[in-house]
Design an enzyme around this catalytic site. Structure first.
Site, PDB file in Angstrom:
ATOM      1  N   TYR A 128      -4.188  -6.212  16.351  1.00 48.98           N
ATOM      2  CA  TYR A 128      -4.172  -5.911  14.910  1.00 48.98           C
ATOM      3  C   TYR A 128      -2.707  -5.757  14.518  1.00 48.98           C
ATOM      4  CZ  TYR A 128      -5.574  -3.228  10.715  1.00 48.98           C
ATOM      5  OH  TYR A 128      -5.744  -2.783   9.433  1.00 48.98           O
ATOM      6  N   ARG A 181      -1.469 -13.914   1.005  1.00 46.44           N
ATOM      7  CA  ARG A 181      -0.543 -12.761   1.118  1.00 46.44           C
ATOM      8  C   ARG A 181      -0.865 -12.058   2.423  1.00 46.44           C
ATOM      9  NH1 ARG A 181      -1.299  -8.171   2.655  1.00 46.44           N
ATOM     10  NH2 ARG A 181      -2.137  -6.842   1.035  1.00 46.44           N
TER      11      ARG A 181
HETATM   12  N1  NAD Z   1      -0.829   0.476   5.119  1.00 48.14           N
HETATM   13  C1  NAD Z   1      -1.851  -0.181   4.648  1.00 48.14           C
HETATM   14  O1  NAD Z   1      -3.012   0.114   4.956  1.00 48.14           O
HETATM   15  C2  NAD Z   1      -1.622  -1.314   3.696  1.00 48.14           C
HETATM   16  C3  NAD Z   1      -2.700  -1.784   2.936  1.00 48.14           C
HETATM   17  C4  NAD Z   1      -2.496  -2.832   2.029  1.00 48.14           C
HETATM   18  C5  NAD Z   1      -1.231  -3.388   1.905  1.00 48.14           C
HETATM   19  N2  NAD Z   1      -0.229  -2.915   2.682  1.00 48.14           N
HETATM   20  C6  NAD Z   1       1.108  -3.522   2.598  1.00 48.14           C
HETATM   21  O2  NAD Z   1       1.623  -3.336   1.309  1.00 48.14           O
HETATM   22  C7  NAD Z   1       2.491  -4.407   0.978  1.00 48.14           C
HETATM   23  C8  NAD Z   1       2.148  -4.921  -0.409  1.00 48.14           C
HETATM   24  O3  NAD Z   1       0.834  -5.388  -0.456  1.00 48.14           O
HETATM   25  P1  NAD Z   1       0.220  -5.891  -1.850  1.00 48.14           P
HETATM   26  O4  NAD Z   1      -1.094  -6.479  -1.555  1.00 48.14           O
HETATM   27  O5  NAD Z   1       0.273  -4.823  -2.860  1.00 48.14           O
HETATM   28  O6  NAD Z   1       1.265  -7.034  -2.206  1.00 48.14           O
HETATM   29  P2  NAD Z   1       1.586  -7.666  -3.612  1.00 48.14           P
HETATM   30  O7  NAD Z   1       2.338  -8.895  -3.358  1.00 48.14           O
HETATM   31  O8  NAD Z   1       0.338  -7.717  -4.431  1.00 48.14           O
HETATM   32  O9  NAD Z   1       2.562  -6.593  -4.309  1.00 48.14           O
HETATM   33  C9  NAD Z   1       3.880  -6.318  -3.921  1.00 48.14           C
HETATM   34  C10 NAD Z   1       4.529  -5.510  -5.031  1.00 48.14           C
HETATM   35  O10 NAD Z   1       5.801  -5.073  -4.576  1.00 48.14           O
HETATM   36  C11 NAD Z   1       6.736  -5.282  -5.619  1.00 48.14           C
HETATM   37  N3  NAD Z   1       8.104  -5.419  -5.104  1.00 48.14           N
HETATM   38  C12 NAD Z   1       8.671  -6.514  -4.516  1.00 48.14           C
HETATM   39  N4  NAD Z   1       9.975  -6.252  -4.263  1.00 48.14           N
HETATM   40  C13 NAD Z   1      10.209  -4.999  -4.695  1.00 48.14           C
HETATM   41  C14 NAD Z   1      11.374  -4.192  -4.752  1.00 48.14           C
HETATM   42  N5  NAD Z   1      12.529  -4.631  -4.264  1.00 48.14           N
HETATM   43  N6  NAD Z   1      11.263  -2.951  -5.298  1.00 48.14           N
HETATM   44  C15 NAD Z   1      10.088  -2.496  -5.765  1.00 48.14           C
HETATM   45  N7  NAD Z   1       8.960  -3.225  -5.763  1.00 48.14           N
HETATM   46  C16 NAD Z   1       9.016  -4.460  -5.219  1.00 48.14           C
HETATM   47  C17 NAD Z   1       6.262  -6.558  -6.306  1.00 48.14           C
HETATM   48  O11 NAD Z   1       6.833  -6.676  -7.614  1.00 48.14           O
HETATM   49  C18 NAD Z   1       4.772  -6.289  -6.323  1.00 48.14           C
HETATM   50  O12 NAD Z   1       4.449  -5.486  -7.425  1.00 48.14           O
HETATM   51  C19 NAD Z   1       2.353  -5.435   2.094  1.00 48.14           C
HETATM   52  O13 NAD Z   1       3.437  -5.307   2.970  1.00 48.14           O
HETATM   53  C20 NAD Z   1       1.099  -5.012   2.825  1.00 48.14           C
HETATM   54  O14 NAD Z   1       1.160  -5.303   4.192  1.00 48.14           O
HETATM   55  C21 NAD Z   1      -0.400  -1.897   3.562  1.00 48.14           C
HETATM   56  O1  LMR Z   2      -3.642  -5.241   7.842  1.00 49.82           O
HETATM   57  C1  LMR Z   2      -3.152  -4.107   7.801  1.00 49.82           C
HETATM   58  O2  LMR Z   2      -2.628  -3.583   8.794  1.00 49.82           O
HETATM   59  C2  LMR Z   2      -3.243  -3.265   6.562  1.00 49.82           C
HETATM   60  C3  LMR Z   2      -3.387  -4.000   5.296  1.00 49.82           C
HETATM   61  O3  LMR Z   2      -4.632  -4.572   5.139  1.00 49.82           O
HETATM   62  C4  LMR Z   2      -2.285  -4.950   4.990  1.00 49.82           C
HETATM   63  O4  LMR Z   2      -2.558  -5.971   4.365  1.00 49.82           O
HETATM   64  O5  LMR Z   2      -1.145  -4.652   5.329  1.00 49.82           O
HETATM   65 MG    MG Z   3      -4.671  -6.422   4.248  1.00 46.85          MG
END
Ligand code: NAD
Ligand code: LMR
Ligand code: MG
Length: 604
Positions: A128, A181
């Site tokens: 993962y 994404r």
């Molecule tokens: N920890 C978790 O469980 C978890 C869950 C979902 C997503 N994520 C992570 O979160 C991140 C974003 O996911 P998403 O689906 O929202 O992506 P997304 O592409 O929909 O959104 C990204 C956002 O970040 C903004 N951004 C880009 N550069 C930036 C900057 N320099 N300053 C401030 N904002 C900025 C963009 O404008 C956009 O609004 C990914 O890295 C993903 O892996 C983590």
């Molecule tokens: O896949 C993960 O580890 C968490 C989340 O779904 C992501 O997109 O980052």
């Molecule tokens: Mg995800």
């Protein structure tokens, strides 16, 4: 202490399941066909009687090896691989580990899932996040055999019949992506299939979904990743991504086909770019049993983290309303978190949905989002600060992260931007002036390189008493003098398995906000105040089966209470409705698959 209690629970569950004599498994194959089927294969573990019955005699070395010996043999080769790759780069080591696990997965599913379940904390980072990201990036070269199903833009009109090419009669859990994404790595096209595979591994390990009843799906809509389009090894369609109605018609067709064949399945949408993540959730959530993990699973985990942060300051939960929360990233995850947090806080504080959103500051790549933003995205609009063109609170439209942190002095700084290192030294130092007695820093972006900061930097620049969580796993930080900076993993893996399992076992026809809230609250209440004082706001991944049982039961109970449940298998709604909370937990635990070799019986 709860680690010990949970470990004891895991062991009891495992014993209960492995000591009861496993029921026979019907097989329609013989000889080498069985050895080449990872679901039935026991390698050298086939007993002699079974070898006779199934035409295996002479096809295997004569000595029968026990499951325990096979397990030990695998772990020994894993450990020697660790030893032999010492000194190599992290990427090389991680990919080598992924390969050895993947080979076992391809060969013997029972042994694979047993080692995964027993060593989940160690192996989750390989199958993962974060290694799965590396696997997706290198998928063209790593690809050996297919896993899951691929529906491409070229399959329009064919999906209803294609779905019957999948060999399993019953599918319970589907994870689908369009690869647009992948984590914080962007558009990886068809190579994103690694994500549904990894998520479903967690479903098997954490939720005990039977691996014969899972289906990873890739909707190949093309890719806008020029490098991939020019790569000879790229395995997907070589065309730009479909857009608009053309795109939606493909997803529609897949959803109709999947639910026509498996009407009781649960579908998880994963790693779709923001516009499609929201659009498809809106489009299907009232019609099908589905959810979007990045929007809804993440929101539940982040909410549990926000509540943990309030408790860590010794405050009652109704003080959540006074927390100043800066969210960096206005994408599917960031907006999902804000929507859920706003609703939950208004419920907890009894303000009847009257929270103005004044406690939130939202930034995207253009800085602070205010009402003055041109072409503001409608999903972000409810969280835009109500500033006009003039400065308010010393801030204007597009203010930088550093300015926002300095002026707002937030209790919580939460990153879901996908931008590695954006919580730089200056930003982290500014968090020392936070109004919270224990400021919370959540660097939730994945994979590791995309985390907004490392825990080491967070503790170094923001101080020892912060609460820290990251999306990808990191080691705890040695703060000197015997003190440890605890690293929590705020990853949606704590919730999606329980949401999917609870939806499945309740037989709910949709997944409601109430079911999602119940999942989040269950996770939040899992941790004791004693642990919170130590900076621990999420339980150990080693307890993931126990957590998932509780979360799954909370989801089932809510589905029943909301009148959405219809029952599952031979447990009908009436029986579900009469179950106490404890009985529901027992029902969920009873329905979890556990890997043991079953006697194989050939149907003539
Ligand atoms: N920890 C978790 O469980 C978890 C869950 C979902 C997503 N994520 C992570 O979160 C991140 C974003 O996911 P998403 O689906 O929202 O992506 P997304 O592409 O929909 O959104 C990204 C956002 O970040 C903004 N951004 C880009 N550069 C930036 C900057 N320099 N300053 C401030 N904002 C900025 C963009 O404008 C956009 O609004 C990914 O890295 C993903 O892996 C983590
Ligand atoms: O896949 C993960 O580890 C968490 C989340 O779904 C992501 O997109 O980052
Ligand atoms: Mg995800």
């Amino acid at each position: 202490m709860w680690n010990l209690a949970r470990a004891a629970w895991n062991l009891r569950q495992a014993r209960r399941l492995s000591m009861s004599i496993p029921g026979p498994c019907i097989v329609h194959k013989r000889g080498t066909d069985i050895l080449h089927d990872p679901w039935f294969n026991k390698d050298t573990g086939f007993p002699l009687t079974e070898r006779d019955r199934l035409g295996l005699r002479g096809l295997l070395p004569p000595h029968v090896i026990s499951f325990e010996q096979q397990y030990e043999r695998f772990m020994n080769s894993y450990r020697s691989l660790e030893h032999n790759t010492r000194g190599a780069s992290d990427a090389v080591v991680s990919l080598a580990k992924w390969r050895i696990l993947n080979r076992l997965h391809d060969r013997n599913e029972t042994l694979y899932y047993r080692v995964l379940i027993d060593n989940i904390k160690e192996f989750a980072p390989i199958v993962y996040t974060p290694t799965v990201g590396l696997v997706c990036q290198n998928y063209g070269g790593l690809y050996r055999r297919p896993r899951g199903m691929y529906f491409s833009a070229k399959d329009k009109g064919e999906m209803m019949s294609m779905i019957y090419n999948w060999p399993s009669h019953q599918v319970d859990m589907i994870v689908v992506t369009d690869g647009s994404r992948i984590l914080g790595l962007g558009d990886l096209g068809v190579q994103g299939i690694g994500i549904p595979i990894g998520k479903l591994d967690i479903y098997v390990a954490a939720a005990g979904i039977n691996p014969q009843k899972i289906l990873p799906v890739m909707l190949d809509m093309g890719t806008n990743n020029q490098k991939l389009l020019e790569d000879n090894l790229y395995l997907g369609l070589r065309q730009p991504r479909l857009e608009g109605d053309e795109y939606l018609s493909i997803v529609d067709e897949f959803m109709e086909a999947a639910f026509a064949r498996w009407p009781k399945a649960v579908i998880q949408f994963e790693d779709f770019q923001m516009k499609w993540a929201f659009e498809t959730l809106q489009r299907y959530r009232k019609r099908f049993c589905m959810f979007n993990d990045d929007i809804q699973g993440t929101a539940g985990v982040a909410l549990a983290g926000l509540l943990g942060a309030v408790r860590s300051q010794g405050r009652p939960l109704k003080d959540s309303l006074k927390q100043k929360i800066v969210v960096v990233g206005a994408g599917s995850a960031g907006i999902g978190v804000l929507n859920m947090a706003k609703k939950a806080i208004s419920r907890i504080c009894g303000s009847g949905g009257n929270v103005e959103g004044n406690q939130f500051w939202l930034l995207d790549k253009n800085g602070l989002i205010t009402k003055n933003r041109k072409d503001i995205d409608p999903t972000a609009a409810p969280f835009a600060r109500g500033y006009g063109p003039e400065e308010v609170e010393g801030l204007t439209e597009g203010a930088s992260l550093l300015e926002v942190v300095k002026k707002v002095k937030p209790h919580v700084l939460l990153g879901l931007s996908g931008v590695g290192g954006i919580f730089n030294e200056e930003v982290l130092r500014a968090m020392q002036d936070s109004d919270a007695s224990r400021p919370a820093i959540f660097a939730m972006s994945n994979p590791t390189m995309n985390a907004e900061c490392t825990p080491k930097d967070a503790f170094k620049y923001s101080g020892d008493n912060i609460i820290f969580a990251s999306g990808s796993p990191f080691d705890n930080v040695d703060l000197g003098n015997g003190k440890v900076g605890y690293v929590n993993q705020a990853n949606n893996m704590y919730l999606f398995p329980g949401i999917g399992l609870g939806a499945l076992l309740s037989g709910a026809h949709i997944i409601s906000d109430g079911m999602l809230q119940a999942a989040s609250e269950c996770l939040a209440s899992y941790i004791t105040d004693e642990h919170i004082q130590q900076g621990v706001i999420f339980p150990s991944i080693s307890s993931i089966r126990h957590i998932t049982t509780q979360v799954g039961a909370a989801v089932v109970c809510t589905a029943v209470a909301e009148g959405l449940a219809e029952g599952h298998g031979n447990v009908d709604l009436k029986e579900l409705s009469h179950m106490s909370k404890e009985e529901t937990v027992e029902y969920v635990a009873r329905n979890m698959w556990y890997p043991v070799y079953s006697p194989l019986v050939q149907e003539k």
